[in-house]
Enzyme design. Sequence first.
Site, PDB file in Angstrom:
ATOM      1  N   GLU A   1       4.978   3.161   1.681  1.00 44.20           N
ATOM      2  CA  GLU A   1       3.784   2.921   0.875  1.00 44.20           C
ATOM      3  C   GLU A   1       2.617   3.490   1.676  1.00 44.20           C
ATOM      4  O   GLU A   1       2.348   3.050   2.795  1.00 44.20           O
ATOM      5  CB  GLU A   1       3.619   1.421   0.649  1.00 44.20           C
ATOM      6  CG  GLU A   1       2.640   1.073  -0.432  1.00 44.20           C
ATOM      7  CD  GLU A   1       2.382  -0.444  -0.494  1.00 44.20           C
ATOM      8  OE1 GLU A   1       1.258  -0.799  -0.847  1.00 44.20           O
ATOM      9  OE2 GLU A   1       3.294  -1.238  -0.189  1.00 44.20           O
TER      10      GLU A   1
ATOM     11  N   ASP B   1      -7.477  -6.258  -0.199  1.00 41.90           N
ATOM     12  CA  ASP B   1      -7.024  -6.187   1.180  1.00 41.90           C
ATOM     13  C   ASP B   1      -7.711  -7.193   2.082  1.00 41.90           C
ATOM     14  O   ASP B   1      -8.911  -7.422   1.996  1.00 41.90           O
ATOM     15  CB  ASP B   1      -7.236  -4.774   1.732  1.00 41.90           C
ATOM     16  CG  ASP B   1      -6.187  -3.810   1.196  1.00 41.90           C
ATOM     17  OD1 ASP B   1      -4.992  -4.149   1.293  1.00 41.90           O
ATOM     18  OD2 ASP B   1      -6.558  -2.749   0.663  1.00 41.90           O
TER      19      ASP B   1
END
Lengths: 282, 436
Positions: free
Chosen positions: A63, A74
Amino acid sequence: MSTDQTTTGALRGGAGEERLAAAFAEHEGDAALMPYIMGGYPDLTTSREIAKAYVAGGADLVELGVPYSDPLADGPVVHAAGTAALQAGVTVDDVFALGEQLAADVPVVLMTYANIVLRPGVGAFAARLRDSGLSGLIVPDLPIGEESEGVVAALDAAGLAFVPLVAPTTADARVAEVRQAARGFLYAVSVTGTTGERASLGDQFAEVVTRAKTAGAGPGGGSEVPVGLGFGISNGENAAQAAAAGADGVIVGSRLVRAAGDEDPVASVSSVLADLSRGLGR
Amino acid sequence: MSTTHGPETGSERRFGPYGGRYVPESLLPALDELEAVWSQLRDDAAFQGEFRGLLRDYVGRPSPLYLARRLSERAGREVWLKREDLNHTGAHKINNALGQCLIAKRMGKPRVIAETGAGQHGVATATAAALLDLECVIYMGVEDIRRQMPNVQRMRLLGTTVQPVESGARTLKEAVSQAFRDWVASVGDTHYVMGTAAGAAPFPAIVRDLQRIIGDEAREQILEQAGRLPDRVVACVGGGSNAIGIFTAFLDDPGVALVGVEAGGHGIASGSHGAVLASGVDAGVLHGSYGPVMQDAQGQILEAHSVSAGLDYPGVGPQHAWLRDSGRATYVPVEDDDAVRAFRDVARLEGIIPALESSHALHHVLNVPAPEVEVDLVCLSGRGDKDLAEALQKLEEIDGADALKLDGERTIAPALGHDPAADEDGAGPQGGEEVR
Ligand SMILES: Cc1ncc(COP(=O)(O)O)c(C=O)c1O
């Protein structure tokens, strides 16, 4: 969009989805290892070395994160790494180049945010993914539905997989809707929260994976799309728990990004990968 | 206005092409819930009764409409000020914060979070949270903490945790991002009190509904006091809540021009500004909403700049973008220096210290010719006590040590100093030492 109920026949995500499916098929019965790399962190050269270490360390898929100014999904580690990469002048082009290098060895799924995809236009972005040899795209702020329609269509047309996410807060019927729309794999978020390392959550993995695979499924059962489990998996023990819980793939992000910031990044990420591989019984 | 309505709820998710819900999957249930709850509470007599009661007895509404005589003289037309600065906590932000905290109560959520730039929304949310016994965390960029210290102290006194945000330019954009991250993790027991008419749907519609009281009152007041509608309604635009609040009541009055004043910063050409609509930047996604946003060629969001923390935002509410495109409203920039001088001039002409945000709108009304306008209605969105240090320093930068001198013969004693008349040698009783 629960428009396409078919789970057989040609894959909607085309060649990209086929390559992802093959990577999961190689680990039928156990879990594929899917490490996350923040493209260009701590710098481009080191990032390339880290990518090689991922391949050598047993990554089945990678990824690849694109540094972004406002990464809403995030946590602090990935956010800070993205900020550092941006400050070092890393561009989206640089990350595509890194992806192209990686894609020679493993299937690569790009992870970025909506504005990076929409800015050049979804068609142009899909073409760049395809031309760089990447297999799919994860966009946490493009949920399945009206917001992601255009992107999904563009990726389908380019033969690439759109990988959506489900969260613990996602209701059963919605899990089924997202699963039906998933190409390549379904990204199951193990916790309600942003990316980040967490104290052991292994006991919740089984429920998360089972829900991702079967929640809301009608009489025909769930689709066959693989489920990758991510957020909060940081060591071999977690990886083993995820595999035991039935995850088809184990996604490891923040722990590896933290390792990439160490003094000897290649040695650090390699040792994290070795631990993860042991956990997966390799 | 063509708006798309959520099929079940009637809340607008898009204004023309703008808006939407570009958020992580984990937040969708909370947005669904909020949309559903609001579609009920908007017309719920008990809820509206409680809200209206608090607006009257606690906030002090209706806020007055005041014909500013000396401003009018200077502008050469009638200038009516809608006095949101007189609300409890000193700005329009309390209307929305109180409404949303009441909604949080109804949803059974014991914790609220919010972002703040100028600190006004933070103070308003901290205040409503204290009143309604909610746990409260406010995210604020460290640059804004520096610029708006009095408001930080106020929030702490009110029992709120002020969480400094260190990323990026350390201003409003980063504070919103950090609040979103908190919400992604805490959505089960937490309501995010979005402070402006931006962000993911249904926030732009909810904030507008809660702020439209500004225009509803003002329209009635000006009809009564001036006997007519204004020719023009002027408001500053950060994310756009006070502007949409005062515009909404006039949307269907074709004779009333609507003007939003954005942060011109150091000038549009400099790239260092917050004039998202006036500068015509491309649309993109920021904080869950599709709309005009300052961004680079790759799609990285750029930092805005404004002397006023509340206008220092690279995006704008989706309804404003649509009002611009549809031609119903126009948006103009006012630069830092002009806003700061208007801050001083309004203080001296009217004895009102306006917020630096509102000062942008006031400059436009005072100094930009508009011969076709006879009656102006301006949203004085907040008071400027919070801005004193920043504004005085800026004034000295642009106008030198004489920044606070009056025209003509009268001079103003410096803020710090001795009194030369106090003794013969002119050194004062302290022997020339400065005293506070
Ligand atoms: C007094 C005042 N006016 C205006 C604004 C700008 O926000 P909005 O555009 O949402 O009204 C702020 C924001 O902090 C403010 O404090």
